[in-house]
Design a protein around this motif. Structure first.
Motif, PDB file in Angstrom:
ATOM      1  N   UNK A 103       0.920  -1.201  -0.183  1.00  0.00           N
ATOM      2  CA  UNK A 103      -0.039   0.150  -0.082  1.00  0.00           C
ATOM      3  C   UNK A 103       1.010   1.308  -0.074  1.00  0.00           C
ATOM      4  N   UNK A 104       0.864   1.870  -1.144  1.00  0.00           N
ATOM      5  CA  UNK A 104       1.844   2.987  -1.293  1.00  0.00           C
ATOM      6  C   UNK A 104       1.519   4.222  -0.316  1.00  0.00           C
ATOM      7  N   UNK A 105       0.036   4.276   0.189  1.00  0.00           N
ATOM      8  CA  UNK A 105      -0.167   5.348   1.012  1.00  0.00           C
ATOM      9  C   UNK A 105       0.540   5.171   2.248  1.00  0.00           C
ATOM     10  N   UNK A 106       0.608   4.028   2.797  1.00  0.00           N
ATOM     11  CA  UNK A 106       1.006   3.649   4.048  1.00  0.00           C
ATOM     12  C   UNK A 106       2.554   3.357   4.045  1.00  0.00           C
ATOM     13  N   UNK A 107       3.107   2.864   2.823  1.00  0.00           N
ATOM     14  CA  UNK A 107       4.259   2.604   2.857  1.00  0.00           C
ATOM     15  C   UNK A 107       4.977   3.242   1.479  1.00  0.00           C
ATOM     16  N   UNK A 108       5.451   4.529   1.499  1.00  0.00           N
ATOM     17  CA  UNK A 108       5.975   4.979   0.126  1.00  0.00           C
ATOM     18  C   UNK A 108       7.028   4.223  -0.387  1.00  0.00           C
ATOM     19  N   UNK A 109       7.034   3.850  -1.532  1.00  0.00           N
ATOM     20  CA  UNK A 109       8.044   3.101  -2.272  1.00  0.00           C
ATOM     21  C   UNK A 109       7.999   1.779  -1.595  1.00  0.00           C
ATOM     22  N   UNK A 110       6.979   1.052  -1.561  1.00  0.00           N
ATOM     23  CA  UNK A 110       6.907  -0.391  -0.897  1.00  0.00           C
ATOM     24  C   UNK A 110       7.645  -1.402  -1.423  1.00  0.00           C
ATOM     25  N   UNK A 111       8.535  -1.197  -2.800  1.00  0.00           N
ATOM     26  CA  UNK A 111       9.672  -2.309  -3.042  1.00  0.00           C
ATOM     27  C   UNK A 111      10.741  -2.176  -2.621  1.00  0.00           C
ATOM     28  N   UNK A 112      10.966  -1.009  -2.050  1.00  0.00           N
ATOM     29  CA  UNK A 112      12.448  -0.783  -1.738  1.00  0.00           C
ATOM     30  C   UNK A 112      12.459  -1.434  -0.133  1.00  0.00           C
ATOM     31  N   UNK A 113      13.721  -1.890   0.022  1.00  0.00           N
ATOM     32  CA  UNK A 113      13.928  -2.530   1.456  1.00  0.00           C
ATOM     33  C   UNK A 113      14.270  -1.343   2.357  1.00  0.00           C
ATOM     34  N   UNK A 114      13.584  -0.858   3.392  1.00  0.00           N
ATOM     35  CA  UNK A 114      13.668   0.331   4.142  1.00  0.00           C
ATOM     36  C   UNK A 114      12.977  -0.163   5.398  1.00  0.00           C
ATOM     37  N   UNK A 115      14.045  -0.818   6.448  1.00  0.00           N
ATOM     38  CA  UNK A 115      13.410  -1.311   7.700  1.00  0.00           C
ATOM     39  C   UNK A 115      13.392  -0.101   8.319  1.00  0.00           C
ATOM     40  N   UNK A 116      13.982   1.080   8.107  1.00  0.00           N
ATOM     41  CA  UNK A 116      13.873   2.170   8.886  1.00  0.00           C
ATOM     42  C   UNK A 116      12.372   2.928   9.027  1.00  0.00           C
ATOM     43  N   UNK A 117      11.498   2.654   7.972  1.00  0.00           N
ATOM     44  CA  UNK A 117      10.168   2.824   8.151  1.00  0.00           C
ATOM     45  C   UNK A 117       9.476   2.374   9.196  1.00  0.00           C
ATOM     46  N   UNK A 118       9.808   1.609   9.977  1.00  0.00           N
ATOM     47  CA  UNK A 118       9.198   0.989  10.993  1.00  0.00           C
ATOM     48  C   UNK A 118       9.646   1.636  12.294  1.00  0.00           C
TER      49      UNK A 118
END
Length: 73
Positions: free
Chosen positions: A5-20
């Motif tokens: 969900x791009x609204x909840x997770x911008x750039x969802x295909x990228x490995x970005x653990x810092x989003x959490x």
């Protein structure tokens, strides 16, 4: 997909653990109720798993075999 969900997770295909993580490094309250993706499991719905039949058309009993050790693949 569940976590795309791009609204909840911008750039969802990228490995970005810092989003959490918050800026101080603590975890956000974002809890995802899954530990595995759906991916290949979806295709299992198209299979019919049945016993192998003998020459008389009767199902051959399944005798499970177990071993100890680690699974490596």
């Amino acid at each position: 997909a569940i976590t795309l969900d791009e609204q909840k997770y911008p750039n969802p295909d990228e490995f970005k653990p810092e989003r959490f993580l918050h800026e101080d490094g603590s975890l956000t309250n974002d809890a995802i109720p899954l530990s595995f993706g759906w991916g290949r499991r979806i295709f299992l719905a198209t299979f019919s798993v049945q016993k192998t039949l003998d020459e008389h058309g009767e199902g051959i009993p399944v005798v499970p075999k177990f071993s100890t050790g680690l699974i490596i693949h």
